[in-house]
Design a protein around this motif. Structure first.
Motif, mmCIF file in Angstrom:
data_model
loop_
_atom_site.group_PDB
_atom_site.id
_atom_site.type_symbol
_atom_site.label_atom_id
_atom_site.label_comp_id
_atom_site.label_asym_id
_atom_site.label_seq_id
_atom_site.Cartn_x
_atom_site.Cartn_y
_atom_site.Cartn_z
ATOM 1 N N VAL A 1 88.382 7.374 43.985
ATOM 2 C CA VAL A 1 87.218 8.128 43.518
ATOM 3 C C VAL A 1 87.664 9.573 43.345
ATOM 4 O O VAL A 1 88.153 10.192 44.298
ATOM 5 C CB VAL A 1 86.048 8.039 44.524
ATOM 6 N N ALA A 2 87.506 10.109 42.152
ATOM 7 C CA ALA A 2 87.998 11.462 41.865
ATOM 8 C C ALA A 2 86.837 12.381 41.479
ATOM 9 O O ALA A 2 86.207 12.186 40.442
ATOM 10 C CB ALA A 2 89.024 11.423 40.740
ATOM 11 N N ASP A 3 86.557 13.349 42.330
ATOM 12 C CA ASP A 3 85.581 14.409 42.047
ATOM 13 C C ASP A 3 84.236 13.853 41.570
ATOM 14 O O ASP A 3 83.664 14.319 40.584
ATOM 15 C CB ASP A 3 86.143 15.392 41.006
ATOM 16 N N SER A 4 83.738 12.860 42.275
ATOM 17 C CA SER A 4 82.421 12.319 41.929
ATOM 18 C C SER A 4 81.339 13.330 42.262
ATOM 19 O O SER A 4 81.390 13.995 43.303
ATOM 20 C CB SER A 4 82.157 11.034 42.722
ATOM 21 N N PRO A 5 80.321 13.460 41.420
ATOM 22 C CA PRO A 5 79.199 14.340 41.770
ATOM 23 C C PRO A 5 78.384 13.817 42.941
ATOM 24 O O PRO A 5 77.532 14.519 43.481
ATOM 25 C CB PRO A 5 78.368 14.388 40.485
ATOM 26 N N ALA A 6 78.634 12.566 43.331
ATOM 27 C CA ALA A 6 77.951 11.950 44.477
ATOM 28 C C ALA A 6 76.436 11.993 44.319
ATOM 29 O O ALA A 6 75.700 12.334 45.232
ATOM 30 C CB ALA A 6 78.379 12.621 45.784
ATOM 31 N N LEU A 7 75.993 11.607 43.159
ATOM 32 C CA LEU A 7 74.570 11.566 42.834
ATOM 33 C C LEU A 7 74.255 10.223 42.184
ATOM 34 O O LEU A 7 75.138 9.590 41.596
ATOM 35 C CB LEU A 7 74.220 12.710 41.868
ATOM 36 N N PRO A 8 73.018 9.752 42.276
ATOM 37 C CA PRO A 8 71.860 10.389 42.925
ATOM 38 C C PRO A 8 71.900 10.195 44.441
ATOM 39 O O PRO A 8 72.612 9.317 44.942
ATOM 40 C CB PRO A 8 70.679 9.617 42.326
ATOM 41 N N LYS A 9 71.112 10.996 45.140
ATOM 42 C CA LYS A 9 71.016 10.875 46.583
ATOM 43 C C LYS A 9 69.826 9.977 46.948
ATOM 44 O O LYS A 9 68.783 10.010 46.277
ATOM 45 C CB LYS A 9 70.811 12.244 47.239
ATOM 46 N N PRO A 10 69.975 9.202 48.001
ATOM 47 C CA PRO A 10 68.828 8.433 48.493
ATOM 48 C C PRO A 10 67.791 9.350 49.130
ATOM 49 O O PRO A 10 68.093 10.488 49.495
ATOM 50 C CB PRO A 10 69.450 7.497 49.528
ATOM 51 N N VAL A 11 66.581 8.840 49.274
ATOM 52 C CA VAL A 11 65.518 9.588 49.953
ATOM 53 C C VAL A 11 65.809 9.691 51.449
ATOM 54 O O VAL A 11 65.641 10.748 52.057
ATOM 55 C CB VAL A 11 64.152 8.917 49.716
ATOM 56 N N GLN A 12 66.233 8.593 52.042
ATOM 57 C CA GLN A 12 66.499 8.578 53.482
ATOM 58 C C GLN A 12 67.751 9.399 53.767
ATOM 59 O O GLN A 12 68.771 9.253 53.108
ATOM 60 C CB GLN A 12 66.695 7.142 53.968
ATOM 61 N N ARG A 13 67.631 10.261 54.730
ATOM 62 C CA ARG A 13 68.754 11.112 55.090
ATOM 63 C C ARG A 13 69.153 10.880 56.536
ATOM 64 O O ARG A 13 68.275 10.717 57.377
ATOM 65 C CB ARG A 13 68.409 12.594 54.866
ATOM 66 N N PRO A 14 70.452 10.804 56.847
ATOM 67 C CA PRO A 14 71.525 11.116 55.905
ATOM 68 C C PRO A 14 71.802 10.019 54.893
ATOM 69 O O PRO A 14 72.463 10.259 53.888
ATOM 70 C CB PRO A 14 72.731 11.319 56.824
ATOM 71 N N ARG A 15 71.272 8.805 55.128
ATOM 72 C CA ARG A 15 71.488 7.701 54.198
ATOM 73 C C ARG A 15 70.626 6.518 54.604
ATOM 74 O O ARG A 15 70.121 6.463 55.739
ATOM 75 C CB ARG A 15 72.962 7.283 54.199
ATOM 76 N N PRO A 16 70.455 5.545 53.705
ATOM 77 C CA PRO A 16 69.766 4.311 54.092
ATOM 78 C C PRO A 16 70.531 3.573 55.179
ATOM 79 O O PRO A 16 71.767 3.648 55.247
ATOM 80 C CB PRO A 16 69.743 3.503 52.788
ATOM 81 N N PRO A 17 69.834 2.843 56.038
ATOM 82 C CA PRO A 17 70.520 2.066 57.070
ATOM 83 C C PRO A 17 71.451 1.020 56.473
ATOM 84 O O PRO A 17 71.149 0.411 55.439
ATOM 85 C CB PRO A 17 69.370 1.395 57.828
#
Length: 304
Positions: free
Chosen positions: A156-172
């Motif tokens: 993985v090279a310089d991914s914008p890492a989007l979109p983000k999930p609503v649950q933070r820090p992440r979904p279970p």
């Protein structure tokens, strides 16, 4: 104890069938609606209408339910690339208002892979790919800016890492299985929940102990859960009728399932609770029998 409805649509079910069950589960007060992630019937028998795609199904249910949690038990790492899977789950998390969970595994059913043109590597490679996918998916969800990764199988090279999930820090993330070494380590490193499907109380105690030991090494704590084939009847005749409808013998199923009257099911759930199970996935095979769900909701759910 949380009770979740768990379905097996690869045995033949349409989206409308699953929608009916999911909305009934929500109305009746169950905690979640989960489905398997398979593309082909397991075992002999009429495939009916065939299967449906798990994440397309959950995207639809995300907009047609409002409270119930949604997830897979489990999505094979062989089915999807890590980046697109991270995007799909994050998007459905947004669509549901933060109600998605990712049950994730290595994949095991080689026949469905060959039937639909999906590569099926040897077991060691599947575990290697699975671990790299876990690192990539969690990295994409939690990265504050861009995300990069260099592994043996994925780059993985310089991914914008989007979109983000609503649950933070992440979904279970749910990881399961009876493996003695790699599964406990991966669960203790990446998962929020460890699930043991379709095993006895003795097996459950052993598996939970292995994962707890692995968690001591990582300093993390997990939720522990089990999945069990479920047949509940108001009396013996109803138990036998429901068992026969799914091709099960009520005299043998209790050893590896939840089969009996509501009082018997409550007692068995209590035994799993004593081992540390906080959540139970009730595998419901006959999706047309909504009275089955109503009985469980009325006579079992209030007592756990």
């Amino acid at each position: 104890m949380k009770l979740r409805i768990f379905t097996e649509p690869q045995q033949g079910a349409t989206y409308d069938d699953l929608l009916t069950v999911a909305q009934a589960a929500e109305r009746l007060g169950f905690d979640a609606f989960f489905r398997s992630d398979h593309y082909m019937r397991i075992g002999a028998g009429d495939p009916g209408v065939g299967s449906t795609d798990a994440w397309i199904t959950l995207a639809g249910l995300a907009r047609e339910t409002s409270r119930i949690r949604l997830g897979t038990l489990v999505t094979p790492a062989t089915f999807r690339l890590p980046g697109p899977l991270a995007i799909s789950v994050a998007q459905i998390d947004q669509m549901s208002g933060g109600r998605v969970e990712l049950g994730f595994g290595t994949g095991w059913f080689d026949t469905e892979h060959s039937a639909y043109g999906i590569p099926f590597p040897p077991q060691n490679e599947r575990f290697g790919r699975f671990e790299e996918q876990l690192e990539i998916i969690t990295g994409l969800w939690t990265a504050e800016k861009s995300f990069s990764f260099e592994g043996s199988y994925y780059r993985v090279a310089d991914s914008p890492a989007l979109p983000k999930p609503v649950q933070r820090p992440r979904p279970p993330i749910i990881i399961g299985g009876f493996g003695a070494k790699r599964t406990p380590r991966l669960a203790a490193t990446y998962a929020d929940e460890y699930n043991l499907p379709f095993h006895t109380l003795a097996d459950t105690e052993q598996a939970f102990a292995r994962v707890r030991a692995a968690c001591e090494a990582t300093g993390r704590s997990l939720t522990y859960s089990v999945a069990q084939t479920t047949v509940v009847g108001a009396d013996r005749a109803e138990v036998e009728r429901r068992a026969a409808a799914i091709g099960e013998n009520p005299d043998t199923l209790p050893a590896g399932g939840l089969c009996g009257t509501p009082a018997e099911i409550v007692a068995k759930l209590g035994e799993f609770a004593e081992l540390g199970a906080e959540t139970v996935y009730l595998q419901i095979m006959d999706l047309s029998d909504l009275e089955h769900l109503e009985l469980i909701a009325a006579e079992v759910l209030p007592h756990v």
